[in-house]
Write a protein that holds these residues in place. Structure first.
Motif, short mmCIF file in Angstrom:
data_model
loop_
_atom_site.label_atom_id
_atom_site.label_comp_id
_atom_site.label_asym_id
_atom_site.label_seq_id
_atom_site.Cartn_x
_atom_site.Cartn_y
_atom_site.Cartn_z
N GLY A 351 23.46 41.13 69.23
CA GLY A 351 24.03 42.00 70.24
C GLY A 351 23.30 43.33 70.26
O GLY A 351 22.09 43.38 70.05
N THR A 430 29.22 46.98 77.11
CA THR A 430 30.02 45.75 77.12
C THR A 430 31.45 46.08 77.55
O THR A 430 32.07 46.99 77.00
CB THR A 430 30.04 45.11 75.73
OG1 THR A 430 28.70 44.82 75.35
CG2 THR A 430 30.85 43.82 75.74
N ASP A 434 36.05 41.93 80.12
CA ASP A 434 35.13 40.83 80.46
C ASP A 434 34.87 39.97 79.23
O ASP A 434 34.80 38.75 79.31
CB ASP A 434 33.81 41.43 80.98
CG ASP A 434 32.76 40.35 81.21
OD1 ASP A 434 32.90 39.61 82.20
OD2 ASP A 434 31.83 40.23 80.41
N LEU A 435 34.75 40.62 78.06
CA LEU A 435 34.51 39.87 76.83
C LEU A 435 35.69 38.96 76.51
O LEU A 435 35.53 37.80 76.16
CB LEU A 435 34.25 40.84 75.67
CG LEU A 435 33.82 40.15 74.39
CD1 LEU A 435 32.34 39.78 74.45
CD2 LEU A 435 34.09 41.01 73.18
N THR B 87 27.89 34.19 72.92
CA THR B 87 28.40 35.55 73.09
C THR B 87 27.29 36.58 73.25
O THR B 87 27.32 37.43 74.14
CB THR B 87 29.25 35.95 71.87
OG1 THR B 87 30.04 34.84 71.49
CG2 THR B 87 30.14 37.12 72.18
N ALA B 88 26.29 36.51 72.36
CA ALA B 88 25.21 37.50 72.40
C ALA B 88 24.46 37.39 73.73
O ALA B 88 24.12 38.40 74.35
CB ALA B 88 24.26 37.30 71.23
N HIS B 90 25.70 36.22 76.51
CA HIS B 90 26.61 36.68 77.57
C HIS B 90 26.56 38.20 77.71
O HIS B 90 26.43 38.71 78.81
CB HIS B 90 28.05 36.23 77.27
CG HIS B 90 29.06 36.76 78.25
ND1 HIS B 90 29.22 36.22 79.50
CD2 HIS B 90 29.91 37.81 78.18
CE1 HIS B 90 30.16 36.90 80.14
NE2 HIS B 90 30.59 37.87 79.36
N VAL B 91 26.63 38.91 76.58
CA VAL B 91 26.65 40.38 76.69
C VAL B 91 25.27 40.96 76.98
O VAL B 91 25.16 42.12 77.33
CB VAL B 91 27.30 41.10 75.47
CG1 VAL B 91 28.73 40.67 75.28
CG2 VAL B 91 26.51 40.86 74.19
N THR B 92 24.21 40.17 76.83
CA THR B 92 22.88 40.72 77.13
C THR B 92 22.31 40.20 78.45
O THR B 92 21.16 40.45 78.75
CB THR B 92 21.87 40.42 75.99
OG1 THR B 92 21.97 39.03 75.66
CG2 THR B 92 22.13 41.25 74.76
N CYS B 131 20.81 33.95 68.46
CA CYS B 131 21.50 35.12 69.00
C CYS B 131 20.70 36.41 68.92
O CYS B 131 20.88 37.29 69.74
CB CYS B 131 22.83 35.27 68.28
SG CYS B 131 23.71 33.72 68.17
N ALA B 134 18.61 37.05 71.99
CA ALA B 134 19.36 36.90 73.25
C ALA B 134 18.82 37.84 74.33
O ALA B 134 18.38 38.94 74.00
CB ALA B 134 20.83 37.19 72.99
#
Lengths: 592, 170
Positions: A351, A430, A434-435, B87-88, B90-92, B131, B134
């Motif tokens: 992330g 973020t 939405d998460l 997840t990673a 999705h957020v990127t 991830c 990503a």
């Protein structure tokens, strides 16, 4: 200088390949065919991929990161004595062993991951050279199953797949179960999006997992094992398959291992893509050829599991710790960690983090230490906002709780869970609503449909979250979300349903203001939710390059090429996909 | 669809898989995996052959085929593109990879996932475990990471050129 005595080692896990390791290997082979190039698994410094080590075989190692085919000649020239040290790429050298980049690994305590990145996963002799198969030989030479269980009990290791059940207790259930045929299943169905430690272990150190399976099988008396590996991990299936074959040839797998009366064999079962199969009884149903739907417990798998036989399911990471525990003693393992949680835990950092990758730290380490000291903090200019632990079953831990220690109880107290160890780091870009919607979409999709509250409840939650993200939410919706959270948790048979509302519960608890902004102000503070944002072009900054027009999938952008400031977005057509924002080099596109 | 992508199923192939994998109920998943790895999806004819030549029932074959996300009942293009939606990713910005690829392949109908010329099929997959790179996608079996929408298109164009496929020019 002659470089033919130098070895080049390139990290080639899936992440290395994604970053371009194949091109790097080709470049080494092209520019210095005399060097001996080989590949190893992923060392877990994903942010530095592609990683290449050059060593002389006598312990003099130079390690380079972010290597591309273009930087390879520079590295070769330096080792030939014909050029300068490529300092930008350098992670570690014999002259400077304390570079900031190296601290990423130096700050870790690696037990489960002790071999990944150091050995060629397709070579059994390299595993043997790092104490491989020493533990099982030690056991067969003179330890009873009870002694093995005792050693593991001393280590206090708990299942690393998420639930955290003490491993030795689980084994004892199966051991005392009547029946002479028992199964061991290695759970490599790493379904949590955001977790990739099991992939790394299966790809990068498969023999360690096989040896862990041998130890477990010996301890409770299993004669057949299955390695259930996700279909999304083709390299793991390939490397693990080769490792099984090689272990047979070496005589550490098969009938009468090392001349003893212990026999054990392993078969790979490829998963077919179902998150719920991480649950033990669903996984068993899947191996039996059925839809992967959880079954009622009791009977527990340890009593009546696969094909009706006593079955133990251990997670990949748990198994990967076992050879080390047998070689070094349970006490050595238990010396790491805290009273509640012993040993180490592997996390997958990804992330909005500067140094993403795999991190193994002693239990009891603060979340902040992992994120900031090892992970290097935020990858953007924005401060970190939260970290999502435990995937779809877990929760979001906000920044003000980053001093929480990594222990089962302490993490549970925040509303999140230890889970399998995925850590997705988030900054201000973020949107927490939405998460939550993303995770509910995931669990709703993956719900097997058996329990009504999970099947329909998650759908209702997803609908409510979509409504809020679309700017149509009402404050009462939050109350309904909270009610559903309680009902789904109480009325679901398996872990998937029981934990499905967690991402909503924790974001509602810590980021209620973001929900309220969506509902009351019809505004998405992170500028993510498409119905609540607009893309506009600031004429003064527009260079007229036309990139945005070309990339717009709905032809919403018009202007005249090479005329500055001429481009305009037609809001009626715009779908807020963000493509124009991404390609605009002059930062002329404003999202708000 | 301008041309049919339906696969022609060879009886001998299916029989050889049954012989190799087995014909009991626990062979359902691996048998369907063998079928899909050959044809890219599960043609009805292949499933019928399995039902007729093993102990596996029709309800079990169909039940399994519709339960696991790996299995598809619809034909696919000549190459698969798998866009990771972990997840990673999705957020990127995994969404933008989808948008940009659908754009370059000119797939405008939301219900469709295959290009009109039968070249590529875009599939959304759960986490592929990369991830830290990503957002990530896999074209055929090549993984690419750290992508933007524009360089996802570049990766696709490169693959298309090598495999003599036609994609729109953006």
């Amino acid at each position: 200088m002659d470089v033919s005595n130098l070895n080049v080692i390139v990290g080639e896990g899936t992440c290395g390949i994604a970053a371009g390791s194949k091109e790097v290997i080709e470049a080494f082979q092209k520019h210095a065919p005399e060097m001996n190039v080989r590949t190893v698994g992923c060392v877990g410094m994903c942010h530095q991929e592609v990683i290449a080590e050059v060593n002389d075989g006598n312990g003099n190692r130079h390690i380079y990161g972010n290597v591309t085919k273009k930087t390879v000649p520079q590295i070769i020239n330096f080792h030939k004595g014909e050029g300068d040290l490529p300092e930008k790429q350098l992670i570690f050298s014999p002259d400077d062993q304390d570079l900031d980049k190296w601290r990423y690994l130096a700050h870790q305590t690696r037990i489960a991951l002790r071999n990944v990145g150091y050995l060629d996963p397709t070579s059994i002799s390299e595993y043997e050279a790092r104490d491989g198969y020493k533990a099982i030989k030690k056991i067969l030479a003179g330890m009873t199953p009870e002694q093995v269980i005792e050693e593991v009990k001393t280590s206090s290791i708990r299942g690393r797949g998420g639930a955290g059940f003490p491993t030795h207790i689980k084994w004892n259930f199966a051991k005392s179960s009547p029946g002479d045929f028992k199964y061991l299943i290695c759970n490599g169905d790493e379904g949590d999006p955001g977790a990739f430690m099991d992939r790394s272990l299966l790809e990068g150190d498969p023999h360690n997992v096989i040896e862990g399976m041998l130890i477990a099988a010996y301890a409770f008396g299993a004669s057949k094992g299955y390695a259930y590996i996700r279909a999304e991990y083709p390299l793991a299936v390939e490397n693990f398959g080769k490792a099984i074959k090689d272990a047979h040839e070496l005589g550490v797998l098969g009938d009468n291992i090392q001349g003893s009366n212990f026999s054990f064999d392993i078969k790979i079962k490829e998963g077919a893509g179902a998150f719920v199969c991480g649950e033990e009884t669903a996984l068993i149903a899947s191996i039996e050829g059925d839809r992967g739907m959880p079954r009622f417990k009791p009977p527990f798998p340890a009593i009546k599991g696969l094909f009706g036989k006593p079955t133990i399911i251990n997670n990949v990471e748990t198994l990967a710790n076992l050879p080390w525990i047998i070689n070094n003693g349970g006490e050595a393992y238990a010396s790491h960690g805290t009273e509640d949680s012993k040993g180490t835990k592997v996390f997958a950092l990804a992330g909005a983090i500067k140094k993403g990758g795999l991190v193994e730290v002693p239990m009891g380490t603060k979340i902040r230490y992992v994120l900031e000291d090892i992970g290097g903090g935020s990858s953007s200019d924005l401060p970190l906002k939260a970290v999502q632990l435990g995937g779809p079953s877990g929760g979001c831990v906000p920044e003000n709780l980053f001093d929480t220690t990594i222990e089962y109880a302490a993490i549970n107290a925040t509303g999140a869970i230890m889970g399998s160890g995925g850590m997705i780091v988030m900054d201000g870009t973020t949107c927490m609503v939405d998460l939550a919607k993303y995770f509910l979409g995931f669990t709703q999709n993956e719900s097997c449909g058996k329990c009504t509250f999970c099947r329909i409840g998650t759908l209702r939650m997803r609908e409510l979250l979509t409504k809020i993200c679309d700017g149509k939410g009402e404050m009462e919706d939050l109350t309904v979300l909270e009610e559903l959270t309680e009902q789904i948790t109480k009325s679901s048979l398996c872990g998937l349903g029981q934990t499905a509302p967690n991402p909503v519960a924790t974001t509602l608890k810590y980021f209620r203001d973001e929900y309220e902004a969506h509902i009351k102000d019809k505004r998405c503070p992170a500028a993510v939710c498409k119905s609540l944002i607009t893309h506009t072009i600031t004429a003064a900054d527009c260079s007229g390059c036309s990139l945005c027009e070309m990339q717009c999938p709905v032809d919403a952008i018009e202007g005249q090429k090479k005329i500055k400031g001429s481009y305009v977005i037609d809001q009626a057509k715009c779908i807020n996909c963000g493509m124009c924002f991404e390609v605009c080099n002059s930062k002329a596109i404003i999202v708000q | 669809m301008s041309q049919s992508l339906e696969a022609k199923v060879e009886f001998e192939d299916v029989l050889s898989w049954i012989k190799r994998i087995g014909s009991d109920s626990s062979s359902t998943v691996p048998l369907l995996q063998a079928v899909q790895s050959k044809y890219g999806y599960l043609p009805r004819a292949a499933m019928d052959m399995i039902i007729q030549n093993t102990d596996i029932t029709g309800s079990q074959v169909y039940g399994v085929a519709t339960f696991y996300s790996q299995f598809r009942l619809k034909p696919v293009g000549r190459h698969m593109i798998r866009v990771c939606h972990g997840t990673a990713c999705h957020v990127t910005g995994a969404d933008r990879l989808d948008t940009s690829l659908r754009h370059i392949l000119n797939i405008t109908d939301e219900e469709q996932d295959t290009a009109e010329n039968g070249s590529y099929t875009i599939e959304q997959v759960a986490c592929i475990g990369c991830c830290s790179q990503a957002p990530v996608l896999v074209i055929a079996d090549e993984v690419s990471g750290n992508l933007t929408g524009a360089n996802a298109q570049r990766a696709l164009k490169k693959h298309a050129k090598k495999n003599e496929e036609i994609v729109a020019n953006i």
